[in-house]
Scaffold this motif. Sequence first.
Motif, PDB file in Angstrom:
ATOM      1  N   PRO A  93      -0.120  -4.494  26.584  1.00  0.00           N
ATOM      2  CA  PRO A  93      -0.712  -4.278  27.912  1.00  0.00           C
ATOM      3  C   PRO A  93       0.065  -3.288  28.779  1.00  0.00           C
ATOM      4  N   ALA A  94      -0.688  -2.590  29.623  1.00  0.00           N
ATOM      5  CA  ALA A  94      -0.116  -1.495  30.403  1.00  0.00           C
ATOM      6  C   ALA A  94       0.997  -1.944  31.341  1.00  0.00           C
ATOM      7  N   GLU A 141       3.042  10.445  38.471  1.00  0.00           N
ATOM      8  CA  GLU A 141       1.859  10.590  37.618  1.00  0.00           C
ATOM      9  C   GLU A 141       1.868   9.567  36.485  1.00  0.00           C
ATOM     10  N   THR A 142       3.036   9.367  35.879  1.00  0.00           N
ATOM     11  CA  THR A 142       3.144   8.435  34.764  1.00  0.00           C
ATOM     12  C   THR A 142       2.854   7.004  35.204  1.00  0.00           C
ATOM     13  N   VAL A 143       3.475   6.586  36.308  1.00  0.00           N
ATOM     14  CA  VAL A 143       3.272   5.223  36.794  1.00  0.00           C
ATOM     15  C   VAL A 143       1.837   5.027  37.257  1.00  0.00           C
ATOM     16  N   THR A 144       1.268   6.043  37.912  1.00  0.00           N
ATOM     17  CA  THR A 144      -0.129   5.938  38.340  1.00  0.00           C
ATOM     18  C   THR A 144      -1.041   5.707  37.150  1.00  0.00           C
ATOM     19  N   ALA A 166       1.949   3.220  42.823  1.00  0.00           N
ATOM     20  CA  ALA A 166       2.910   4.004  42.053  1.00  0.00           C
ATOM     21  C   ALA A 166       3.982   4.592  42.956  1.00  0.00           C
ATOM     22  N   HIS A 167       3.578   5.078  44.115  1.00  0.00           N
ATOM     23  CA  HIS A 167       4.546   5.652  45.049  1.00  0.00           C
ATOM     24  C   HIS A 167       5.568   4.594  45.464  1.00  0.00           C
ATOM     25  N   GLY A 168       5.085   3.397  45.793  1.00  0.00           N
ATOM     26  CA  GLY A 168       6.000   2.329  46.174  1.00  0.00           C
ATOM     27  C   GLY A 168       6.918   1.912  45.040  1.00  0.00           C
ATOM     28  N   LEU A 169       6.374   1.845  43.815  1.00  0.00           N
ATOM     29  CA  LEU A 169       7.180   1.452  42.660  1.00  0.00           C
ATOM     30  C   LEU A 169       8.273   2.469  42.366  1.00  0.00           C
ATOM     31  N   VAL A 170       7.919   3.757  42.397  1.00  0.00           N
ATOM     32  CA  VAL A 170       8.909   4.800  42.118  1.00  0.00           C
ATOM     33  C   VAL A 170      10.011   4.782  43.177  1.00  0.00           C
TER      34      VAL A 170
END
Length: 284
Positions: A93-94, A141-144, A166-170
Amino acid sequence: MTERKFGVDVQVRAEQVRAKTTRRFLLEAAARLFDERGYVGTSISDISTQSGRTSGAIYFHYSSKENLALAIVQEHFAAWPALIGRYRTADFPALERLVALSFDVARAFRDDVVIRAGSRLWAERSAIDVTLPRPFVGWLETVTRLLEEAREEGALAEGIAPDMAAHGLVCAFFGLHTVSDALEGRRQIEEGLHDLWLLLLTALQPECDAPALIARARAQGERMRQAESAEESGAKAEGKAPRKRKATATAKGTAATKSTPAGKTTGRGKAPKGDGRRGALGPV
């Protein structure tokens, strides 16, 4: 005539191998000093002492301290496409792939001196008179994309926008690295990352058993590393180079970008320092 040509070819290849080995040796010696002392605190004379090679030998392979620093930053960025490609195509899973990838990246920052030196050099980019790759865009881009896949699998909470998440995670991930590096030299980065994911996963996934998901992700990552290590060992035993994986569409857009070659400075009309091509992966 044929035997003579064969002998010349063998000699040329041997010289090329020696040159490549020497360049790598010098790059790693410089990386250790840049990581410990920073760019301004390291001189070519220091690198000469560290490596046991003359300053002339260093200038032969890297025409300046700036270009040696650039080569290290480029090596830092080049480390990520194959790793991302493995997790983009892995069969689990992703969200678990995203978590597993983050732990592999964390270990690379902790254990690989070239990765750490590239990160520090990018942070000190204002002191380096060359154009460095632009960071973080590729990670976004990768996390998104992984979060989009998680949404398609029904694994994201309602209302979660992959690009915003993704922005928050990075930011959280690289912020954790900055704090961990400052407080304990990243020695406890895996423990800190585990705790960070406990917090983040409860927001990303409805009714998430975060500890179990993290455990599954780390186990999958360990299996992937063992398989990779076995493949490399088998290739070496057969005298072959390890098989290179093709970058996926996302990875291709992140790190397969052209940068200024080591040994060449940028010319007239260069971009501002630190402003490289879109799609570069980022140090912290």
